[in-house]
Design an enzyme around this catalytic site. Structure first.
Site, short mmCIF file in Angstrom:
data_model
loop_
_atom_site.label_atom_id
_atom_site.label_comp_id
_atom_site.label_asym_id
_atom_site.label_seq_id
_atom_site.Cartn_x
_atom_site.Cartn_y
_atom_site.Cartn_z
CE LYS A 39 -0.58 -0.03 5.08
NZ LYS A 39 0.39 1.04 5.36
N GLY A 43 9.92 -1.83 -0.48
CA GLY A 43 11.08 -1.70 0.41
C GLY A 43 10.67 -1.50 1.85
N GLY A 147 4.46 -6.09 8.21
CA GLY A 147 5.40 -5.20 8.88
C GLY A 147 4.97 -4.67 10.23
CB ILE A 186 14.76 3.15 17.81
CG1 ILE A 186 14.40 2.05 16.82
CG2 ILE A 186 14.29 4.51 17.28
CD1 ILE A 186 12.91 1.82 16.64
N GLY A 270 9.68 0.98 20.99
CA GLY A 270 9.51 -0.27 20.26
C GLY A 270 8.51 -0.16 19.12
CG ASP A 311 9.40 -6.02 12.02
OD1 ASP A 311 10.37 -6.81 12.07
OD2 ASP A 311 9.54 -4.79 11.85
CG HIS A 320 19.48 -8.80 9.54
ND1 HIS A 320 19.44 -7.53 10.06
CD2 HIS A 320 19.96 -9.58 10.55
CE1 HIS A 320 19.87 -7.54 11.31
NE2 HIS A 320 20.19 -8.77 11.63
CG HIS A 444 49.42 -7.00 12.57
ND1 HIS A 444 48.90 -6.65 13.81
CD2 HIS A 444 50.58 -6.31 12.44
CE1 HIS A 444 49.72 -5.80 14.40
NE2 HIS A 444 50.75 -5.57 13.60
#
Length: 467
Positions: A39, A43, A147, A186, A270, A311, A320, A444
């Site tokens: 909608k 992405g 999401g 966040i 959150g 989510d 990820h 190194h």
């Protein structure tokens, strides 16, 4: 009358964020006929209002900090000012490029991209309100990937000087003395951004005992020390009672009566699952507090043929993770046998300054699962690492291992340590023993050399570290 059409697909995906578009691209790659419904913008939050824009802003913050760091190395630089409008333009340019590239990928894979508000209307149908009418998409399989959204607290209505992270990313000025409600990922990233970009004071209010409280306690304490050194203040262990907007700014009152005043309040408490009003419950999908209760291994819901990723599934809310879950489900649907995703094996990175990274079990989690005497721990201080000295960063790498067994947790803090997490990810997920890592020849001087040194010490042969 609005036009109505019906289309048949192998897979219909609701949501074009990290989980949804990954499932679409992988499914199409495997020969499936795919419809992807979104909608907003392809992405999702990560690209447009989350991961990518905040990291762009953090990079600008690094540039703003450069004069102070350069002076110690004998380079005379001067910061003449921060142009907030150009900063936003830089961020938006990065987003635009990535968005264009993603659109091209979806088109090249011949994914049917449907722009509009989608609703689950049956066990194998999603109805989409598009600009030209209602379109009903039927799929042999459905993937829910709608999401998340920025949460707030009761009595704190977002708007005006009360910002969520998305509004903060569009703010046309740098706050002078912002208050941040929430000391998780966040919250600490925005604290870092605003402090670097010239905020006079930054205050974090966190009700839990530590900043980034989900991390190993050693990392939390180290970040708190680093933030104090940077002049970022914080209140821990006392929850917020109320917040109000005044004529000149904001005022936050804690449960113990303490009051903080500033010009803006960022509410960073959150993210919640975006599952309201999209038909999940109505179609019998099992839910808990808005989350979709998909099977932990297969990611299939209690309704056969309907999967959930990202989510909206309980667990780590990381782009990820959603991306990996999208690929996993697409492969299962196509008849492959992908390995289940182990939650503890997903790397977690907080991109503030200093950066915090972890993968696997914390010391506390390991001892709870295996027993106090079955766990060994070693911390390698970055003070013994040449490249870290050059970068002028403090911090450490902490390894957690099962006694006489593999490394089951890697935790680190310091500038640029996010770039070390690739090796840490392999160590934990491939169940490497300290002796395995110690035998590898690390370059190194490099920061990842510190991982090798930590493994040497845990293997019983420390060189630049104390036994």
């Amino acid at each position: 009358m609005a036009e109505t059409s019906t289309d048949q697909f192998d897979v219909v995906i609701l949501g074009g964020g990290s989980g949804g578009y990954a499932a679409a691209l992988r499914g199409a790659q495997l020969g499936q006929k795919i419809a992807l419904v979104e909608k907003d913008q392809l992405g999702g939050t990560c690209l447009h209002r989350g991961c990518v824009p905040t990291k762009a802003m953090l990079h600008v913050g690094e540039l703003a900090d450069a004069p102070n760091e350069a002076a110690a190395a004998g380079v005379d630089l001067t910061l003449n000012g921060i142009d907030a409008t150009k900063v936003l333009g830089f961020k938006d340019k990065i987003i635009g490029r990535l968005h264009k590239g993603l659109q091209g990928l979806v088109k090249s894979r011949k994914v049917e991209y449907v722009e509009g508000f989608g609703t689950l209307t049956g066990p194998n149908t999603i109805s989409v309100e598009t600009g030209s009418g209602t379109r009903t998409l039927t799929g042999k399989n459905i993937i829910l990937a709608s999401g998340s959204y920025s949460k707030t607290l009761p009595g704190i209505d977002l708007g005006g000087r009360f910002l969520d992270s998305e509004a903060a990313l569009q703010l046309p000025e740098i706050p002078k003395n912002p208050i941040i409600l929430g000391g998780g990922v966040i919250g600490v990233e925005f604290a870092s951004i605003w402090k670097s970009l010239g905020a006079e004071s930054v205050t974090i209010v966190e009700g839990l005992p530590h900043l980034v409280a989900n991390e190993d306690e050693a990392l939390s304490k180290a970040l708190e020390r680093a933030f104090k050194k940077r002049g970022i203040t914080f209140s821990l262990g006392v929850f917020t009672e109320k917040a109000e907007q005044t004529d000149t700014g904001v005022k936050v009152t804690l449960a113990d009566g303490k009051v903080f005043e500033g010009d803006y309040l960022l509410v960073a408490v959150g993210r919640g699952p975006a599952t309201s009003g999209v038909g999940y419950e109505e179609q019998g999908i099992e839910m808990d507090r808005g989350f979709v209760l998909a099977d932990k291994e297969t990611l299939e819901t209690n309704v056969a043929g309907v999967y959930a990723v990202g989510d909206i599934v309980p667990g780590l809310q990381l782009a990820h993770r959603g991306f990996a879950q999208g690929i996993y489900v697409a492969e299962r649907i196509a008849g492959l046998n992908p390995a289940p995703i182990v939650e503890s094996g997903i790397e977690r990175i907080t991109y503030c300054e200093p950066e915090v990274g972890s993968v696997g079990l914390s010391e506390k989690q390991a001892k709870e699962q295996l027993g106090e005497d079955a766990v060994e721990v070693y911390e390698y201080n970055l003070g013994g690492n040449g490249k870290s000295q050059i970068l002028n960063t403090a911090g450490f790498i902490k390894l957690v291992r099962e006694k006489d067994g593999p490394i089951i947790g890697v935790h680190m803090i310091g500038s640029r340590t996010s770039e070390l997490m690739g090796e840490a990810l392999l160590i934990v997920n491939w169940e490497a023993y300290p002796e395995d890592v110690a035998s590898l020849v690390h370059g190194h001087p490099s920061q990842h050399e510190a991982l090798g040194e930590a493994a040497l010490a845990l293997a019983g042969k420390p060189l630049h570290a104390h036994a």
